[in-house]
Design a protein around this motif. Sequence first.
Motif, PDB file in Angstrom:
ATOM      1  N   ALA A 133      30.616  -7.007   1.341  1.00 55.19           N
ATOM      2  CA  ALA A 133      29.273  -6.184   1.590  1.00 55.19           C
ATOM      3  C   ALA A 133      29.222  -5.486   2.695  1.00 55.19           C
ATOM      4  CB  ALA A 133      27.836  -6.751   0.853  1.00 55.19           C
ATOM      5  N   ILE A 134      28.519  -4.228   3.051  1.00 56.67           N
ATOM      6  CA  ILE A 134      27.927  -3.951   4.275  1.00 56.67           C
ATOM      7  C   ILE A 134      26.624  -3.544   4.259  1.00 56.67           C
ATOM      8  CG2 ILE A 134      30.327  -3.271   4.981  1.00 56.67           C
ATOM      9  CD1 ILE A 134      29.229  -0.209   4.317  1.00 56.67           C
ATOM     10  N   VAL A 135      25.963  -3.565   5.203  1.00 56.18           N
ATOM     11  CA  VAL A 135      24.334  -3.380   5.332  1.00 56.18           C
ATOM     12  C   VAL A 135      24.535  -1.713   6.105  1.00 56.18           C
ATOM     13  CG1 VAL A 135      22.274  -3.622   6.311  1.00 56.18           C
ATOM     14  CG2 VAL A 135      23.647  -5.668   5.325  1.00 56.18           C
ATOM     15  N   LEU A 136      23.750  -0.708   5.458  1.00 47.00           N
ATOM     16  CA  LEU A 136      23.561   0.254   6.334  1.00 47.00           C
ATOM     17  C   LEU A 136      22.122   0.198   6.829  1.00 47.00           C
ATOM     18  CD1 LEU A 136      25.550   2.950   4.044  1.00 47.00           C
ATOM     19  CD2 LEU A 136      26.357   1.685   5.784  1.00 47.00           C
ATOM     20  N   ASP A 137      21.889   0.477   8.336  1.00 47.90           N
ATOM     21  CA  ASP A 137      20.564   0.378   8.762  1.00 47.90           C
ATOM     22  C   ASP A 137      20.080   1.847   8.767  1.00 47.90           C
ATOM     23  OD1 ASP A 137      18.126   0.222  10.122  1.00 47.90           O
ATOM     24  OD2 ASP A 137      19.044  -1.129  11.655  1.00 47.90           O
ATOM     25  N   LEU A 138      19.134   2.261   7.902  1.00 50.67           N
ATOM     26  CA  LEU A 138      18.606   3.567   7.801  1.00 50.67           C
ATOM     27  C   LEU A 138      17.371   3.839   8.276  1.00 50.67           C
ATOM     28  CD1 LEU A 138      19.822   4.269   4.155  1.00 50.67           C
ATOM     29  CD2 LEU A 138      21.047   5.263   6.080  1.00 50.67           C
ATOM     30  N   ARG A 139      16.696   2.938   9.084  1.00 52.70           N
ATOM     31  CA  ARG A 139      15.538   2.938   9.701  1.00 52.70           C
ATOM     32  C   ARG A 139      15.690   3.838  10.717  1.00 52.70           C
ATOM     33  NH1 ARG A 139      14.765  -2.856  12.013  1.00 52.70           N
ATOM     34  NH2 ARG A 139      16.942  -2.368  12.494  1.00 52.70           N
ATOM     35  N   GLY A 140      14.418   4.705  10.706  1.00 55.19           N
ATOM     36  CA  GLY A 140      14.704   5.844  11.944  1.00 55.19           C
ATOM     37  C   GLY A 140      15.630   7.071  11.160  1.00 55.19           C
ATOM     38  N   ARG A 141      16.169   6.849  10.162  1.00 56.53           N
ATOM     39  CA  ARG A 141      16.774   7.952   9.557  1.00 56.53           C
ATOM     40  C   ARG A 141      16.498   8.394   8.006  1.00 56.53           C
ATOM     41  NH1 ARG A 141      21.834   4.604  11.312  1.00 56.53           N
ATOM     42  NH2 ARG A 141      22.738   5.886  13.005  1.00 56.53           N
ATOM     43  N   CYS A 142      15.305   7.833   7.534  1.00 56.83           N
ATOM     44  CA  CYS A 142      14.853   8.079   6.396  1.00 56.83           C
ATOM     45  C   CYS A 142      13.216   8.053   6.416  1.00 56.83           C
ATOM     46  CB  CYS A 142      15.462   7.296   5.021  1.00 56.83           C
ATOM     47  SG  CYS A 142      15.104   5.653   5.484  1.00 56.83           S
ATOM     48  N   ARG A 143      12.587   8.678   5.565  1.00 59.08           N
ATOM     49  CA  ARG A 143      11.273   8.773   5.412  1.00 59.08           C
ATOM     50  C   ARG A 143      10.599   8.499   4.174  1.00 59.08           C
ATOM     51  NH1 ARG A 143       9.538  13.786   5.835  1.00 59.08           N
ATOM     52  NH2 ARG A 143      11.508  14.775   5.655  1.00 59.08           N
TER      53      ARG A 143
ATOM     54  N   ASP B 270       8.843   8.686   0.578  1.00 60.83           N
ATOM     55  CA  ASP B 270       8.809   9.643  -0.397  1.00 60.83           C
ATOM     56  C   ASP B 270       9.894  10.992  -0.303  1.00 60.83           C
ATOM     57  OD1 ASP B 270       6.625   8.457  -1.524  1.00 60.83           O
ATOM     58  OD2 ASP B 270       5.207   9.541  -0.614  1.00 60.83           O
ATOM     59  N   THR B 271      10.908  10.638   0.456  1.00 61.99           N
ATOM     60  CA  THR B 271      11.904  11.719   0.888  1.00 61.99           C
ATOM     61  C   THR B 271      13.286  11.302   0.659  1.00 61.99           C
ATOM     62  OG1 THR B 271      10.346  12.447   2.648  1.00 61.99           O
ATOM     63  CG2 THR B 271      12.661  13.339   2.460  1.00 61.99           C
ATOM     64  N   ALA B 272      14.167  12.094   0.154  1.00 59.32           N
ATOM     65  CA  ALA B 272      15.446  11.767  -0.084  1.00 59.32           C
ATOM     66  C   ALA B 272      16.137  11.342   1.026  1.00 59.32           C
ATOM     67  CB  ALA B 272      16.063  12.861  -1.043  1.00 59.32           C
ATOM     68  N   ILE B 273      16.948  10.251   0.757  1.00 66.41           N
ATOM     69  CA  ILE B 273      17.951   9.793   2.122  1.00 66.41           C
ATOM     70  C   ILE B 273      19.047  10.692   1.853  1.00 66.41           C
ATOM     71  CG2 ILE B 273      19.430   7.957   2.999  1.00 66.41           C
ATOM     72  CD1 ILE B 273      17.684   6.093   1.326  1.00 66.41           C
ATOM     73  N   GLU B 274      19.272  11.498   3.045  1.00 62.45           N
ATOM     74  CA  GLU B 274      20.399  12.405   3.316  1.00 62.45           C
ATOM     75  C   GLU B 274      21.843  11.724   3.570  1.00 62.45           C
ATOM     76  OE1 GLU B 274      19.424  14.943   6.613  1.00 62.45           O
ATOM     77  OE2 GLU B 274      17.609  16.026   5.581  1.00 62.45           O
TER      78      GLU B 274
ATOM     79  N   TYR C 296       8.506   4.971  -0.740  1.00 62.35           N
ATOM     80  CA  TYR C 296       9.640   4.488  -0.061  1.00 62.35           C
ATOM     81  C   TYR C 296      10.791   5.558  -0.117  1.00 62.35           C
ATOM     82  CZ  TYR C 296      10.303   3.576  -5.218  1.00 62.35           C
ATOM     83  OH  TYR C 296      10.560   4.065  -6.476  1.00 62.35           O
ATOM     84  N   PRO C 297      11.651   5.612   0.828  1.00 66.41           N
ATOM     85  CA  PRO C 297      12.870   6.658   0.742  1.00 66.41           C
ATOM     86  C   PRO C 297      13.725   6.151  -0.323  1.00 66.41           C
ATOM     87  CG  PRO C 297      12.689   5.393   2.776  1.00 66.41           C
ATOM     88  CD  PRO C 297      11.775   4.645   1.908  1.00 66.41           C
ATOM     89  N   GLY C 298      14.066   7.459  -0.947  1.00 66.21           N
ATOM     90  CA  GLY C 298      14.891   7.197  -2.370  1.00 66.21           C
ATOM     91  C   GLY C 298      16.169   7.870  -2.528  1.00 66.21           C
ATOM     92  N   MET C 299      17.182   7.469  -3.209  1.00 63.25           N
ATOM     93  CA  MET C 299      18.403   8.055  -3.268  1.00 63.25           C
ATOM     94  C   MET C 299      18.527   9.309  -4.224  1.00 63.25           C
ATOM     95  SD  MET C 299      20.458   6.754  -1.178  1.00 63.25           S
ATOM     96  CE  MET C 299      22.388   6.790  -1.670  1.00 63.25           C
TER      97      MET C 299
ATOM     98  N   GLY D 190      12.280   0.730  -5.801  1.00 68.33           N
ATOM     99  CA  GLY D 190      13.372   1.638  -6.622  1.00 68.33           C
ATOM    100  C   GLY D 190      14.256   2.326  -5.860  1.00 68.33           C
ATOM    101  N   TRP D 191      15.352   2.586  -6.484  1.00 67.90           N
ATOM    102  CA  TRP D 191      16.592   3.313  -5.963  1.00 67.90           C
ATOM    103  C   TRP D 191      16.355   4.886  -5.966  1.00 67.90           C
ATOM    104  CZ3 TRP D 191      20.736   2.180  -3.679  1.00 67.90           C
ATOM    105  CH2 TRP D 191      21.897   3.154  -3.605  1.00 67.90           C
ATOM    106  N   ASP D 192      15.680   5.592  -7.017  1.00 67.42           N
ATOM    107  CA  ASP D 192      15.459   7.149  -6.897  1.00 67.42           C
ATOM    108  C   ASP D 192      13.969   7.193  -5.926  1.00 67.42           C
ATOM    109  OD1 ASP D 192      16.852   8.965  -8.888  1.00 67.42           O
ATOM    110  OD2 ASP D 192      17.150   6.806  -9.422  1.00 67.42           O
ATOM    111  N   LEU D 193      13.675   8.379  -5.929  1.00 64.25           N
ATOM    112  CA  LEU D 193      12.336   8.580  -5.064  1.00 64.25           C
ATOM    113  C   LEU D 193      11.281   8.086  -5.877  1.00 64.25           C
ATOM    114  CD1 LEU D 193      13.070  12.276  -3.887  1.00 64.25           C
ATOM    115  CD2 LEU D 193      12.598  10.459  -2.441  1.00 64.25           C
ATOM    116  N   PRO D 194      10.236   7.861  -5.641  1.00 69.39           N
ATOM    117  CA  PRO D 194       9.193   7.329  -6.491  1.00 69.39           C
ATOM    118  C   PRO D 194       8.860   8.432  -7.545  1.00 69.39           C
ATOM    119  CG  PRO D 194       8.376   6.997  -4.071  1.00 69.39           C
ATOM    120  CD  PRO D 194       9.746   7.821  -4.194  1.00 69.39           C
TER     121      PRO D 194
END
Length: 263
Positions: free
Chosen positions: A109-119, A121-125, A165-168, A190-194
């Motif tokens: 496994a790997i961890v992707l640190d998305l803090r500061g890269r996502c918001r 209620d918004t989709a993670i780009e 939360y940020p969603g996919m 959740g995985w998707d947006l709220p």
Amino acid sequence: MQLIDLTRTLDPADRERLPEELRALAGVVAPQVTYAHPTGDGRQEFARAMGCGVEDLPDGEGWGSETLDGFSSHLGTHVDAPLHYGSTCEGRPARTITDIAVDELWCEAIVLDLRGRCRPDTAIEVAALRDAIEDTAAEVPAGGAVLLRTGQEGFGPGDPEFFRYPGMSREGTLFLADRGAKVLGTDAAGWDLPFGVMARAFREGRDNAVLWDGHRAGREREVFIVQQLANLAALPPAGFKVAFFPLKLARASAAPARVVAFV
């Protein structure tokens, strides 16, 4: 080797900690539990089972036991099987949780640190995912897991932000699957947006592609989605394995799991 528990504790008290407007979602946070203590109701249960009186019990004690109610298969830290996304996956009948072999859920496994890269209620780009992968200085392990650290570890069920939360999106999910990931995990609820965000986008655009598109991407590429992970801050970016072992629940679309990293 260090073992790191990535599992949320299932605490029935969390149901009461939820803000009033989120109580309808209590079933995916914690079960209802009736406790029988060895010096309390457990004495009565044990005496009935043994056909004796409470006064006959050694030390006057029975057993400790718990009865669970409101126990969703998507409760707390859990693994989604392809059946959760729909009846078919990659053109075949979708697999259930007991169709998945345990060796498919024990992987690099790997961890992707998305803090500061996502918001919230918004989709993670996809660009954010790509940049985070580059920061790990490691490739997505083939058949392995990608764990998304979005910053949600700072919130508990009593915080309104727990369900903001940020969603996919479909694009983000397929991007990780195309890189070779088989298990997709997140520290978010959740995985998707709220749900409210997806529903609002549908009402405004009347385009059903926005409804649960992150999960539904798992019909195109078989992946196992894991939600409500904890303690991702304790992990290195790469170079470890994780066991995602769900309850063996027949014919189910998901099951709560004990998720442990081996570092």
